[in-house]
Design a protein around this motif. Structure first.
Motif, PDB file in Angstrom:
ATOM      1  N   ARG A  96       4.375 -12.541  -2.513  1.00 14.59           N
ATOM      2  CA  ARG A  96       3.094 -12.454  -1.817  1.00 14.59           C
ATOM      3  C   ARG A  96       1.972 -12.057  -2.776  1.00 14.59           C
ATOM      4  O   ARG A  96       0.858 -12.577  -2.701  1.00 14.59           O
ATOM      5  CB  ARG A  96       3.194 -11.444  -0.677  1.00 14.59           C
ATOM      6  CG  ARG A  96       2.092 -11.558   0.364  1.00 14.59           C
ATOM      7  CD  ARG A  96       2.346 -10.603   1.503  1.00 14.59           C
ATOM      8  NE  ARG A  96       3.682 -10.794   2.060  1.00 14.59           N
ATOM      9  CZ  ARG A  96       4.304  -9.904   2.823  1.00 14.59           C
ATOM     10  NH1 ARG A  96       3.721  -8.752   3.096  1.00 14.59           N
ATOM     11  NH2 ARG A  96       5.503 -10.167   3.296  1.00 14.59           N
ATOM     12  N   ALA A  97       2.283 -11.131  -3.685  1.00  8.95           N
ATOM     13  CA  ALA A  97       1.271 -10.707  -4.665  1.00  8.95           C
ATOM     14  C   ALA A  97       0.824 -11.880  -5.516  1.00  8.95           C
ATOM     15  O   ALA A  97      -0.361 -12.020  -5.839  1.00  8.95           O
ATOM     16  CB  ALA A  97       1.829  -9.594  -5.545  1.00  8.95           C
ATOM     17  N   VAL A 103       4.239  -3.316  -8.004  1.00 10.70           N
ATOM     18  CA  VAL A 103       4.669  -3.944  -6.759  1.00 10.70           C
ATOM     19  C   VAL A 103       6.073  -3.438  -6.465  1.00 10.70           C
ATOM     20  O   VAL A 103       6.898  -3.317  -7.371  1.00 10.70           O
ATOM     21  CB  VAL A 103       4.685  -5.487  -6.859  1.00 10.70           C
ATOM     22  CG1 VAL A 103       5.122  -6.102  -5.532  1.00 10.70           C
ATOM     23  CG2 VAL A 103       3.320  -6.022  -7.276  1.00 10.70           C
ATOM     24  N   SER A 104       6.340  -3.119  -5.217  1.00 12.00           N
ATOM     25  CA  SER A 104       7.675  -2.684  -4.843  1.00 12.00           C
ATOM     26  C   SER A 104       8.711  -3.716  -5.271  1.00 12.00           C
ATOM     27  O   SER A 104       8.432  -4.918  -5.292  1.00 12.00           O
ATOM     28  CB  SER A 104       7.765  -2.478  -3.321  1.00 12.00           C
ATOM     29  OG  SER A 104       6.899  -1.439  -2.900  1.00 12.00           O
ATOM     30  N   ALA A 105       9.893  -3.236  -5.638  1.00 13.37           N
ATOM     31  CA  ALA A 105      10.959  -4.126  -6.101  1.00 13.37           C
ATOM     32  C   ALA A 105      11.525  -4.900  -4.913  1.00 13.37           C
ATOM     33  O   ALA A 105      12.624  -4.632  -4.417  1.00 13.37           O
ATOM     34  CB  ALA A 105      12.052  -3.320  -6.794  1.00 13.37           C
ATOM     35  N   ASP A 106      10.766  -5.851  -4.450  1.00 10.02           N
ATOM     36  CA  ASP A 106      11.096  -6.640  -3.266  1.00 10.02           C
ATOM     37  C   ASP A 106      10.644  -8.078  -3.517  1.00 10.02           C
ATOM     38  O   ASP A 106       9.478  -8.311  -3.844  1.00 10.02           O
ATOM     39  CB  ASP A 106      10.388  -6.050  -2.047  1.00 10.02           C
ATOM     40  CG  ASP A 106      10.714  -6.791  -0.762  1.00 10.02           C
ATOM     41  OD1 ASP A 106      10.186  -7.901  -0.564  1.00 10.02           O
ATOM     42  OD2 ASP A 106      11.482  -6.251   0.049  1.00 10.02           O
ATOM     43  N   GLY A 109       0.797  -1.217   0.000  1.00 14.25           N
ATOM     44  CA  GLY A 109       0.000   0.000   0.000  1.00 14.25           C
ATOM     45  C   GLY A 109       0.826   1.261   0.000  1.00 14.25           C
ATOM     46  O   GLY A 109       0.293   2.367  -0.086  1.00 14.25           O
ATOM     47  N   ASP A 110       2.147   1.115   0.095  1.00 11.23           N
ATOM     48  CA  ASP A 110       3.033   2.280   0.099  1.00 11.23           C
ATOM     49  C   ASP A 110       3.106   2.903  -1.289  1.00 11.23           C
ATOM     50  O   ASP A 110       3.077   2.202  -2.306  1.00 11.23           O
ATOM     51  CB  ASP A 110       4.440   1.886   0.551  1.00 11.23           C
ATOM     52  CG  ASP A 110       4.464   1.418   1.999  1.00 11.23           C
ATOM     53  OD1 ASP A 110       3.558   1.803   2.754  1.00 11.23           O
ATOM     54  OD2 ASP A 110       5.399   0.665   2.353  1.00 11.23           O
TER      55      ASP A 110
END
Length: 212
Positions: free
Chosen positions: A64-65, A55-58, A21-22
């Motif tokens: 999880r997504a 999605v964050s680059a993580d 959500g960031d």
């Protein structure tokens, strides 16, 4: 203006990560689109048509997504995330960083080899030091990154750095303050996020380290 000729823009486009959500700059996230077959496709270059899902680059967040059906929720339709999506994104980002590093070499903005890299660092020509994550710590400690943020890239292995310079392996490389350097640094930061394992052990990054 940042190192490498980049300008920091307060109004840089931001996107929201569908997992955390960031909100953050697009450069820190990975864009995905839904292909005609209903499968999730990584859009590393950000050019594919269709509504983007970010999605964050993580590694953990991308995993999880995929496992929690968050791509389907974001797309508002059933979609299928391919198995090993985080591994696929990591591979694509690694290829992109190597490609950009090779472009910098051809443009005269990057060198490899201990002596050449040291000369660039001593003379102040180097803006960024690149070191192989699988190189010896003793050897890498002999070179100190330039002052400033984002002055060290350590998320590539020796084979990947070597590939960019037409060699089998390379431990050290340096980037000058050219336009390509900013792009290498940004893509390497995304790659570092994918090479950060959930156990907390990170395989390289773009943070600053101390040398001798």
């Amino acid at each position: 203006m940042t190192r490498g000729g980049r300008e920091k823009l307060n109004d840089a486009p931001e996107r929201r990560c569908i997992v955390s959500g960031d909100r953050g700059p697009k450069s820190g996230l990975v864009r995905f689109v839904v292909g005609p077959d209903g499968r999730v496709v990584p859009d590393i270059l950000g050019r594919l048509p269709g509504r983007g899902i970010h999605v964050s680059a993580d590694r953990a967040l991308i995993g999880r997504a995929a496992s929690k059906g968050l791509f389907s929720r974001a797309a508002r339709m059933p979609v299928q995330a391919p198995e090993g999506l985080a591994d696929l994104v990591e591979d694509l980002l690694a290829r992109r960083v190597v490609e950009l590093l090779a472009m910098a070499r051809k443009a005269g903005e990057a060198v490899t080899g201990y002596e050449k890299v040291r000369d660039w660092l001593v003379s102040g020509r180097a803006a960024v030091l690149v070191q192989a994550e699988d190189g010896s710590e003793r050897g890498k400690a002999k070179l100190r990154p330039p002052d400033g943020e984002d002055s060290l890239i350590s998320c590539l292995d020796a084979g990947e750095i070597g590939l960019a310079f037409g060699r089998e392996r390379a431990i050290h490389a340096a980037l000058g303050a050219g336009g390509l350097t900013a792009r290498v640094v940004e893509e390497a930061a995304r790659l570092a996020g994918l090479r950060r394992r959930e156990a907390g052990k990170q395989v390289g990054g773009t943070d600053r380290r101390e040398g001798l």
